[in-house]
Scaffold this motif. Structure first.
Motif, PDB file in Angstrom:
ATOM      1  N   ARG A 178     -21.055  -1.285   1.587  1.00 22.53           N
ATOM      2  CA  ARG A 178     -20.848  -2.595   2.212  1.00 22.53           C
ATOM      3  C   ARG A 178     -21.335  -3.668   1.237  1.00 22.53           C
ATOM      4  O   ARG A 178     -22.516  -3.701   0.874  1.00 22.53           O
ATOM      5  N   ILE A 179     -20.439  -4.539   0.820  1.00 22.38           N
ATOM      6  CA  ILE A 179     -20.740  -5.549  -0.199  1.00 22.38           C
ATOM      7  C   ILE A 179     -20.644  -6.937   0.433  1.00 22.38           C
ATOM      8  O   ILE A 179     -19.613  -7.289   1.007  1.00 22.38           O
ATOM      9  N   GLN A 180     -21.696  -7.705   0.321  1.00 19.83           N
ATOM     10  CA  GLN A 180     -21.741  -9.041   0.929  1.00 19.83           C
ATOM     11  C   GLN A 180     -21.167 -10.084  -0.031  1.00 19.83           C
ATOM     12  O   GLN A 180     -21.789 -11.098  -0.345  1.00 19.83           O
ATOM     13  N   ARG A 181     -19.961  -9.829  -0.473  1.00 19.03           N
ATOM     14  CA  ARG A 181     -19.245 -10.767  -1.338  1.00 19.03           C
ATOM     15  C   ARG A 181     -17.764 -10.694  -0.996  1.00 19.03           C
ATOM     16  O   ARG A 181     -17.251  -9.635  -0.626  1.00 19.03           O
ATOM     17  N   GLY A 182     -17.070 -11.814  -1.111  1.00 14.21           N
ATOM     18  CA  GLY A 182     -15.657 -11.860  -0.777  1.00 14.21           C
ATOM     19  C   GLY A 182     -14.817 -11.042  -1.735  1.00 14.21           C
ATOM     20  O   GLY A 182     -15.215 -10.774  -2.880  1.00 14.21           O
ATOM     21  N   GLU A 183     -13.637 -10.665  -1.279  1.00  9.79           N
ATOM     22  CA  GLU A 183     -12.768  -9.822  -2.106  1.00  9.79           C
ATOM     23  C   GLU A 183     -12.373 -10.505  -3.416  1.00  9.79           C
ATOM     24  O   GLU A 183     -12.193  -9.839  -4.443  1.00  9.79           O
ATOM     25  N   ASP A 199      -8.507   9.374 -10.543  1.00  8.11           N
ATOM     26  CA  ASP A 199      -8.293  10.561  -9.714  1.00  8.11           C
ATOM     27  C   ASP A 199      -8.803  10.367  -8.300  1.00  8.11           C
ATOM     28  O   ASP A 199      -8.585  11.215  -7.428  1.00  8.11           O
ATOM     29  N   LEU A 200      -9.493   9.249  -8.047  1.00  7.51           N
ATOM     30  CA  LEU A 200     -10.024   8.938  -6.722  1.00  7.51           C
ATOM     31  C   LEU A 200      -9.263   7.763  -6.120  1.00  7.51           C
ATOM     32  O   LEU A 200      -8.580   7.021  -6.818  1.00  7.51           O
ATOM     33  N   SER A 201      -9.401   7.600  -4.830  1.00  5.65           N
ATOM     34  CA  SER A 201      -8.763   6.486  -4.126  1.00  5.65           C
ATOM     35  C   SER A 201      -9.810   5.453  -3.757  1.00  5.65           C
ATOM     36  O   SER A 201     -10.844   5.779  -3.163  1.00  5.65           O
ATOM     37  N   PHE A 202      -9.562   4.184  -4.122  1.00 10.59           N
ATOM     38  CA  PHE A 202     -10.458   3.082  -3.798  1.00 10.59           C
ATOM     39  C   PHE A 202      -9.767   2.157  -2.799  1.00 10.59           C
ATOM     40  O   PHE A 202      -8.616   1.761  -3.007  1.00 10.59           O
ATOM     41  N   GLY A 203     -10.469   1.814  -1.740  1.00  6.08           N
ATOM     42  CA  GLY A 203      -9.939   0.876  -0.763  1.00  6.08           C
ATOM     43  C   GLY A 203     -10.952  -0.213  -0.466  1.00  6.08           C
ATOM     44  O   GLY A 203     -12.159   0.048  -0.411  1.00  6.08           O
ATOM     45  N   SER A 204     -10.468  -1.447  -0.304  1.00  3.12           N
ATOM     46  CA  SER A 204     -11.347  -2.574   0.022  1.00  3.12           C
ATOM     47  C   SER A 204     -10.929  -3.139   1.371  1.00  3.12           C
ATOM     48  O   SER A 204      -9.764  -3.497   1.575  1.00  3.12           O
ATOM     49  N   TYR A 205     -11.894  -3.208   2.309  1.00  2.00           N
ATOM     50  CA  TYR A 205     -11.607  -3.614   3.678  1.00  2.00           C
ATOM     51  C   TYR A 205     -12.497  -4.795   4.052  1.00  2.00           C
ATOM     52  O   TYR A 205     -13.687  -4.628   4.346  1.00  2.00           O
ATOM     53  N   PRO A 206     -11.934  -6.016   4.005  1.00  2.75           N
ATOM     54  CA  PRO A 206     -12.752  -7.219   4.163  1.00  2.75           C
ATOM     55  C   PRO A 206     -13.235  -7.426   5.595  1.00  2.75           C
ATOM     56  O   PRO A 206     -12.628  -6.955   6.553  1.00  2.75           O
ATOM     57  N   PHE A 207     -14.346  -8.161   5.714  1.00  2.00           N
ATOM     58  CA  PHE A 207     -14.873  -8.549   7.019  1.00  2.00           C
ATOM     59  C   PHE A 207     -15.462  -9.952   6.911  1.00  2.00           C
ATOM     60  O   PHE A 207     -15.681 -10.472   5.807  1.00  2.00           O
ATOM     61  N   GLN A 208     -15.670 -10.547   8.058  1.00  4.72           N
ATOM     62  CA  GLN A 208     -16.282 -11.869   8.118  1.00  4.72           C
ATOM     63  C   GLN A 208     -17.188 -11.921   9.333  1.00  4.72           C
ATOM     64  O   GLN A 208     -16.752 -11.700  10.458  1.00  4.72           O
ATOM     65  N   ASN A 209     -18.473 -12.149   9.109  1.00  5.07           N
ATOM     66  CA  ASN A 209     -19.454 -12.232  10.182  1.00  5.07           C
ATOM     67  C   ASN A 209     -20.267 -13.505  10.039  1.00  5.07           C
ATOM     68  O   ASN A 209     -20.957 -13.704   9.031  1.00  5.07           O
ATOM     69  N   ASP A 210     -20.183 -14.397  11.046  1.00  3.86           N
ATOM     70  CA  ASP A 210     -20.974 -15.628  11.057  1.00  3.86           C
ATOM     71  C   ASP A 210     -20.822 -16.415   9.760  1.00  3.86           C
ATOM     72  O   ASP A 210     -21.801 -16.912   9.181  1.00  3.86           O
ATOM     73  N   GLY A 211     -19.600 -16.510   9.285  1.00  4.96           N
ATOM     74  CA  GLY A 211     -19.332 -17.282   8.083  1.00  4.96           C
ATOM     75  C   GLY A 211     -19.614 -16.572   6.783  1.00  4.96           C
ATOM     76  O   GLY A 211     -19.400 -17.144   5.701  1.00  4.96           O
ATOM     77  N   ILE A 212     -20.079 -15.344   6.846  1.00  3.73           N
ATOM     78  CA  ILE A 212     -20.361 -14.568   5.647  1.00  3.73           C
ATOM     79  C   ILE A 212     -19.199 -13.612   5.398  1.00  3.73           C
ATOM     80  O   ILE A 212     -18.820 -12.838   6.283  1.00  3.73           O
ATOM     81  N   TYR A 213     -18.645 -13.681   4.195  1.00  3.15           N
ATOM     82  CA  TYR A 213     -17.521 -12.832   3.840  1.00  3.15           C
ATOM     83  C   TYR A 213     -18.013 -11.626   3.041  1.00  3.15           C
ATOM     84  O   TYR A 213     -18.929 -11.741   2.217  1.00  3.15           O
ATOM     85  N   GLY A 214     -17.415 -10.512   3.296  1.00  4.51           N
ATOM     86  CA  GLY A 214     -17.786  -9.307   2.574  1.00  4.51           C
ATOM     87  C   GLY A 214     -16.671  -8.293   2.631  1.00  4.51           C
ATOM     88  O   GLY A 214     -15.576  -8.550   3.155  1.00  4.51           O
ATOM     89  N   SER A 215     -16.956  -7.111   2.092  1.00  2.00           N
ATOM     90  CA  SER A 215     -15.957  -6.052   2.078  1.00  2.00           C
ATOM     91  C   SER A 215     -16.637  -4.694   2.106  1.00  2.00           C
ATOM     92  O   SER A 215     -17.681  -4.493   1.470  1.00  2.00           O
ATOM     93  N   ASN A 216     -16.055  -3.795   2.880  1.00  3.25           N
ATOM     94  CA  ASN A 216     -16.454  -2.394   2.828  1.00  3.25           C
ATOM     95  C   ASN A 216     -15.546  -1.695   1.828  1.00  3.25           C
ATOM     96  O   ASN A 216     -14.334  -1.598   2.035  1.00  3.25           O
ATOM     97  N   VAL A 217     -16.140  -1.239   0.735  1.00  2.82           N
ATOM     98  CA  VAL A 217     -15.374  -0.536  -0.288  1.00  2.82           C
ATOM     99  C   VAL A 217     -15.531   0.965  -0.054  1.00  2.82           C
ATOM    100  O   VAL A 217     -16.655   1.479   0.001  1.00  2.82           O
ATOM    101  N   VAL A 218     -14.405   1.646   0.096  1.00  2.00           N
ATOM    102  CA  VAL A 218     -14.399   3.075   0.401  1.00  2.00           C
ATOM    103  C   VAL A 218     -13.771   3.825  -0.765  1.00  2.00           C
ATOM    104  O   VAL A 218     -12.681   3.480  -1.227  1.00  2.00           O
TER     105      VAL A 218
END
Length: 240
Positions: A178-183, A199-218
């Motif tokens: 979980r990264i507290q920075r925008g995409e 050889d791996l799969s990277f996915g970025s799934y953004p979120f926004q909580n109380d004005g804070i932007y971030g992304s869950n990188v899987v």
């Protein structure tokens, strides 16, 4: 060897109208991931026979397995069994094995095995039955197509009955940061890391909580040591 592949066909006007929220895709995706079968596609079709037949033929031809949900109950709009029979060029009728299951069940519960309930025993000629410990009425498998009920508790029980009969592959593993920075801030270095670990799969799934932007990188893959190495590089790029 690559993992077996799968598709899911969700059948029902109630899904497309928004009246019912589908939970079966979520359950199947998790179960197949754990079993080493890669779910590649999900389609939703209405209770329209030509649409169901066309989708079954297309998906069964493209993937190792096809799982369907919905449309095998006792009412007039439960047309899935007939459509599966047509898709695989098979006859369909009340099957003695399925009829006995329901007859024994309804005798024990003191209810009548009427014409409506008998609809649930109409099975394509060469199909094998899928056990249903919840409500007894079986699903069935024709070739590589596994036909199951739409009711979530029954669908889940049928999935549990089917999976041990299939050949799986290596389970897909994942690590999440979980990264507290925008995409926009992480896109460039994340892209470079994804190239390094192609050889791996990277996915970025953004979120926004109380004005804070971030992304869950899987990060996803089948080699745990490779995943650990990639995850260590990811956490070094974006220390929290």
């Amino acid at each position: 060897m690559p993992n077996p592949t799968a598709a899911m066909l969700v059948i029902g006007d109630e899904i497309l109208s928004g009246r019912t929220r589908d939970a079966n895709m979520y359950h199947l995706a998790g179960a197949l991931t754990d079993y080493g079968i890669d779910l590649k596609e999900v389609r939703v079709v209405s209770d329209d026979a030509p649409a169901i037949v066309a989708a079954v033929r297309a998906l069964a031809a493209q993937y190792t397995h096809l799982f369907t949900s919905g449309g095998i109950g006792p009412t007039h709009d439960d047309i899935t069994a007939d459509c599966i029979a047509e898709a695989f060029s098979q006859t369909i009728d009340v099957r003695a094995d399925a009829r006995k299951l329901l007859a024994d069940h309804y005798e024990k519960t003191g209810r009548e095995l009427n014409e409506a309930r008998l609809r649930m025993t109409r099975i394509p000629a060469t199909a094998t039955l899928i056990d249903n410990p919840v409500s007894i009425a079986p699903g069935f498998t024709v070739e590589n197509c596994h036909v199951m009920a739409g009711v979530p508790s029954v669908f889940q029980a049928m999935v549990q009955s089917v999976l041990p009969l299939l050949s799986g592959g290596e389970p897909m593993l994942s690590r999440t940061l979980r990264i507290q920075r925008g995409e926009g801030d992480i896109a460039a270095p994340l892209g470079e890391l994804a190239k390094e670990f192609s050889d791996l799969s990277f996915g970025s799934y953004p979120f926004q909580n109380d004005g804070i932007y971030g992304s869950n990188v899987v990060i996803r893959g089948q080699d745990p040591s490779r995943l650990d190495t990639a995850f260590a590089s990811l956490t070094a790029l974006f220390p929290q």
